[in-house]
Design a protein around this motif. Structure first.
Motif, PDB file in Angstrom:
ATOM      1  N   ALA A  14       0.834  -1.207   0.000  1.00  0.00           N
ATOM      2  CA  ALA A  14       0.000   0.000   0.000  1.00  0.00           C
ATOM      3  C   ALA A  14       0.867   1.254   0.000  1.00  0.00           C
ATOM      4  N   MET A  15       1.942   1.251   0.786  1.00  0.00           N
ATOM      5  CA  MET A  15       2.839   2.403   0.845  1.00  0.00           C
ATOM      6  C   MET A  15       3.546   2.625  -0.491  1.00  0.00           C
ATOM      7  N   LEU A  16       3.687   1.551  -1.270  1.00  0.00           N
ATOM      8  CA  LEU A  16       4.315   1.647  -2.593  1.00  0.00           C
ATOM      9  C   LEU A  16       3.306   1.999  -3.684  1.00  0.00           C
ATOM     10  N   GLY A  17       2.034   2.155  -3.300  1.00  0.00           N
ATOM     11  CA  GLY A  17       1.007   2.491  -4.283  1.00  0.00           C
ATOM     12  C   GLY A  17       0.494   1.291  -5.058  1.00  0.00           C
ATOM     13  N   ARG A  18       0.843   0.097  -4.620  1.00  0.00           N
ATOM     14  CA  ARG A  18       0.396  -1.128  -5.301  1.00  0.00           C
ATOM     15  C   ARG A  18      -0.883  -1.622  -4.600  1.00  0.00           C
ATOM     16  N   TYR A  19      -1.937  -0.806  -4.733  1.00  0.00           N
ATOM     17  CA  TYR A  19      -3.154  -1.012  -3.949  1.00  0.00           C
ATOM     18  C   TYR A  19      -3.887  -2.312  -4.270  1.00  0.00           C
ATOM     19  N   PRO A  20      -4.048  -2.701  -5.539  1.00  0.00           N
ATOM     20  CA  PRO A  20      -4.765  -3.957  -5.811  1.00  0.00           C
ATOM     21  C   PRO A  20      -4.085  -5.167  -5.158  1.00  0.00           C
ATOM     22  N   GLU A  21      -2.748  -5.198  -5.197  1.00  0.00           N
ATOM     23  CA  GLU A  21      -2.023  -6.313  -4.578  1.00  0.00           C
ATOM     24  C   GLU A  21      -2.219  -6.314  -3.069  1.00  0.00           C
ATOM     25  N   ALA A  22      -2.132  -5.117  -2.478  1.00  0.00           N
ATOM     26  CA  ALA A  22      -2.308  -5.001  -1.032  1.00  0.00           C
ATOM     27  C   ALA A  22      -3.713  -5.420  -0.624  1.00  0.00           C
ATOM     28  N   GLN A  23      -4.711  -4.981  -1.392  1.00  0.00           N
ATOM     29  CA  GLN A  23      -6.098  -5.339  -1.108  1.00  0.00           C
ATOM     30  C   GLN A  23      -6.303  -6.848  -1.193  1.00  0.00           C
ATOM     31  N   SER A  24      -5.672  -7.467  -2.178  1.00  0.00           N
ATOM     32  CA  SER A  24      -5.820  -8.908  -2.373  1.00  0.00           C
ATOM     33  C   SER A  24      -5.280  -9.684  -1.178  1.00  0.00           C
ATOM     34  N   VAL A  25      -4.096  -9.295  -0.695  1.00  0.00           N
ATOM     35  CA  VAL A  25      -3.485  -9.981   0.453  1.00  0.00           C
ATOM     36  C   VAL A  25      -4.365  -9.807   1.694  1.00  0.00           C
ATOM     37  N   ALA A  26      -4.809  -8.568   1.938  1.00  0.00           N
ATOM     38  CA  ALA A  26      -5.643  -8.298   3.114  1.00  0.00           C
ATOM     39  C   ALA A  26      -6.975  -9.045   3.031  1.00  0.00           C
ATOM     40  N   SER A  27      -7.543  -9.106   1.854  1.00  0.00           N
ATOM     41  CA  SER A  27      -8.838  -9.797   1.680  1.00  0.00           C
ATOM     42  C   SER A  27      -8.700 -11.291   1.938  1.00  0.00           C
ATOM     43  N   ASP A  28      -7.565 -11.875   1.512  1.00  0.00           N
ATOM     44  CA  ASP A  28      -7.324 -13.302   1.775  1.00  0.00           C
ATOM     45  C   ASP A  28      -7.324 -13.578   3.270  1.00  0.00           C
ATOM     46  N   ILE A  29      -6.691 -12.678   4.026  1.00  0.00           N
ATOM     47  CA  ILE A  29      -6.631 -12.857   5.481  1.00  0.00           C
ATOM     48  C   ILE A  29      -8.026 -12.739   6.083  1.00  0.00           C
ATOM     49  N   LEU A  30      -8.789 -11.740   5.620  1.00  0.00           N
ATOM     50  CA  LEU A  30     -10.112 -11.501   6.175  1.00  0.00           C
ATOM     51  C   LEU A  30     -11.092 -12.625   5.839  1.00  0.00           C
ATOM     52  N   ARG A  31     -10.854 -13.334   4.753  1.00  0.00           N
ATOM     53  CA  ARG A  31     -11.708 -14.486   4.444  1.00  0.00           C
ATOM     54  C   ARG A  31     -11.510 -15.599   5.470  1.00  0.00           C
ATOM     55  N   MET A  32     -10.274 -15.679   5.978  1.00  0.00           N
ATOM     56  CA  MET A  32      -9.971 -16.680   6.997  1.00  0.00           C
ATOM     57  C   MET A  32     -10.301 -16.175   8.401  1.00  0.00           C
ATOM     58  N   ASP A  33     -10.136 -14.860   8.596  1.00  0.00           N
ATOM     59  CA  ASP A  33     -10.340 -14.267   9.919  1.00  0.00           C
ATOM     60  C   ASP A  33     -10.906 -12.857   9.757  1.00  0.00           C
ATOM     61  N   SER A  34     -12.234 -12.756   9.781  1.00  0.00           N
ATOM     62  CA  SER A  34     -12.893 -11.474   9.523  1.00  0.00           C
ATOM     63  C   SER A  34     -12.674 -10.458  10.633  1.00  0.00           C
ATOM     64  N   THR A  35     -12.103 -10.889  11.756  1.00  0.00           N
ATOM     65  CA  THR A  35     -11.879  -9.973  12.884  1.00  0.00           C
ATOM     66  C   THR A  35     -10.424  -9.499  12.960  1.00  0.00           C
ATOM     67  N   ASN A  36      -9.625  -9.810  11.953  1.00  0.00           N
ATOM     68  CA  ASN A  36      -8.210  -9.438  11.985  1.00  0.00           C
ATOM     69  C   ASN A  36      -8.058  -7.922  11.842  1.00  0.00           C
ATOM     70  N   GLY A  37      -7.708  -7.249  12.942  1.00  0.00           N
ATOM     71  CA  GLY A  37      -7.598  -5.788  12.943  1.00  0.00           C
ATOM     72  C   GLY A  37      -6.543  -5.265  11.991  1.00  0.00           C
ATOM     73  N   ASP A  38      -5.430  -5.989  11.872  1.00  0.00           N
ATOM     74  CA  ASP A  38      -4.346  -5.549  10.977  1.00  0.00           C
ATOM     75  C   ASP A  38      -4.798  -5.557   9.521  1.00  0.00           C
ATOM     76  N   ALA A  39      -5.509  -6.618   9.135  1.00  0.00           N
ATOM     77  CA  ALA A  39      -5.994  -6.715   7.755  1.00  0.00           C
ATOM     78  C   ALA A  39      -7.044  -5.642   7.471  1.00  0.00           C
ATOM     79  N   LEU A  40      -7.904  -5.372   8.452  1.00  0.00           N
ATOM     80  CA  LEU A  40      -8.898  -4.302   8.286  1.00  0.00           C
ATOM     81  C   LEU A  40      -8.217  -2.954   8.127  1.00  0.00           C
ATOM     82  N   TYR A  41      -7.165  -2.752   8.886  1.00  0.00           N
ATOM     83  CA  TYR A  41      -6.388  -1.502   8.786  1.00  0.00           C
ATOM     84  C   TYR A  41      -5.796  -1.347   7.384  1.00  0.00           C
TER      85      TYR A  41
END
Length: 455
Positions: free
Chosen positions: A146-173
């Motif tokens: 995200a800091m590098l401006g590669r937003y789709p990649e960052a979103q994809s990684v975070a979404s994968d985590i949230l599919r496994m753990d919807s309460t993950n605060g770091d992924a939501l952040y």
């Protein structure tokens, strides 16, 4: 690859007895199928096939390692730990892998402190090769993407985590951070608030939420002041907004462009151009900033720069409006390279017929050769040149047809009456009525002073 004697299976006497080599080949087939399901994120099926591989060759450490990773993805952490411990007991290279992971983690921490986000992504990719289920590594990688401006990649990684753990605060952040940097501030705030609900002590989410709200409020205040015509106030508010978060490139690009628009309204064209340039530096695809800067160049009569910006815009978006703007800038550039008759007479381009006549009267008397008869040869030559230019300018601008052609950028040299053939003295005489018995003289009234007198 496990040794042949690593495969030890108790077979049913009635079953076909397989050789060690066949057992190994069968186990590898199950492992490959498990890998395929793991890649597809079908972790339940992957678990089944890794278990079949272990049943065939229970002393192969890699099978336990793969199943441990799968169990982590299934949130069966205690079972995953048992498999990981068994892998280490069977093969101490797994411990070496753990040391390697720790080293990459240490390098990533140093890289993050130095804001070397590419290095962090590299280290996390290497670490995830051995610890593919580690959410902490994935979140750190996503944040740096995200800091590098590669937003789709960052979103994809975070979404994968949230599919496994919807309460993950770091992924939501991280999801909120991507939206925030894409100037979707309202949605970003929702994710930051949700992250704080799941992890009340999440300082990064707290800071990002505060910045997002402050940035939105300050920008909206600036927009309101601009719409109300309070340009000085708008300029100040946009400037304050730009200090909130230097990392928010997309929003800051818009703020610089907005401030540039205000600058142009305040007739601070150089400042406006500088702000638009800063906006373009942050976002090279920002068409609005190119258009604003081009208009400022037009207002400054710096037509080559304006043409360059309009060409960039038209190459990106081939609309009729952009084509018209480019053509107009090219025309003004062409006109700027010829003699400016309006400047010669010292009048505005919208001057009336009377204003043009008054300007000619003033300039013709000012530069008439007789007025400078006692000056040096060099001065006389220069004043004679100016006198001719004044006559030439008046000839064009006082004739509606010639003026229209001149204003439209057409070449007057193509006219039947070539501009080089006219006589400035004849124009002067005709204007002042010098012919037909009326005379005019310039007489000295002191050193360097003359006055015009009709006879």
């Amino acid at each position: 690859m496990a040794d042949v004697d690593d495969c030890d299976v108790t077979m049913d006497p009635e079953m076909e007895i397989l050789s060690d080599e066949e057992l190994e080949r069968e186990a590898e087939s199950f492992k490959e199928q498990g890998n395929a399901y793991y890649i597809k994120k079908d972790y339940s099926e992957a678990f089944e096939y890794y278990t079949k591989a272990i049943d065939m060759c229970p002393k192969n450490a890699s099978y336990y390692g793969n199943r441990a990773a799968t169990l982590m993805m299934l949130s069966r952490h205690r079972d995953a730990l048992e498999d990981a411990q068994q892998a280490v007991r069977l093969d101490d290279t797994f411990m070496k892998n753990a040391d390697s992971v720790l080293e990459y983690e240490k390098m990533a921490e140093i890289g993050f402190e130095k804001r070397d986000f590419r290095m962090v992504v590299f280290c996390m990719d290497r670490a995830l090769e051995s610890a593919s289920a580690c959410h902490r590594f994935k979140v750190l990688k996503a944040e740096c993407l995200a800091m590098l401006g590669r937003y789709p990649e960052a979103q994809s990684v975070a979404s994968d985590i949230l599919r496994m753990d919807s309460t993950n605060g770091d992924a939501l952040y991280v999801r909120g951070l991507c939206l925030y940097y894409e100037d979707c501030i309202d949605k970003a705030v929702q994710f930051f608030v949700q992250a704080l609900r799941m992890a009340p002590d999440h300082e990064k989410a707290r800071l990002a939420c505060r910045n997002a709200k402050a940035l939105k409020a300050k920008k909206e205040d600036g927009n309101k002041a601009f719409k109300e015509g309070n340009f000085d106030e708008a300029y100040q508010l946009y400037s304050e907004a730009l200090t909130i978060d230097p990392n928010n490139i997309k929003t800051n690009a818009k703020l610089f462009c907005n401030r540039g628009t205000v600058g142009s309204k305040l007739k601070k064209l150089d400042q406006a151009i500088e702000d638009c340039t800063k906006a373009i530096k942050l976002d090279e695809t920002y068409i609005k900033a190119y258009l604003r800067r081009a208009q400022c160049y037009m207002d400054k009569e710096e037509y080559e720069e304006a043409v360059r910006d309009y060409e960039k815009v038209y190459q990106t978006e081939k609309t009729k409006e952009h084509k018209h703007l480019l053509k107009n800038a090219q025309l003004e550039l062409k006109k700027s390279k010829r003699k400016d008759y309006y400047k010669v007479l010292g009048v505005d381009k919208n001057a009336t017929e009377d204003e043009i006549k008054k300007a000619y009267r003033k300039r013709a008397l000012m530069h008439h050769p007789d007025r400078h008869s006692s000056a040096s040869a060099e001065v006389q030559k220069e004043e004679e040149k100016k006198f001719k230019e004044v006559g030439e300018a008046f000839t064009v601008l006082s004739d509606p047809k010639k003026k229209s052609r001149y204003d439209s950028g057409q070449d007057l040299e193509d006219d039947a009456g070539n501009m080089g053939d006219f006589d400035a003295n004849n124009i002067f005489k005709a204007f002042f009525g010098g012919g037909g018995g009326q005379g005019y003289t310039f007489e000295a009234s002191g050193p360097g002073n003359f006055f015009f007198q009709f006879g």
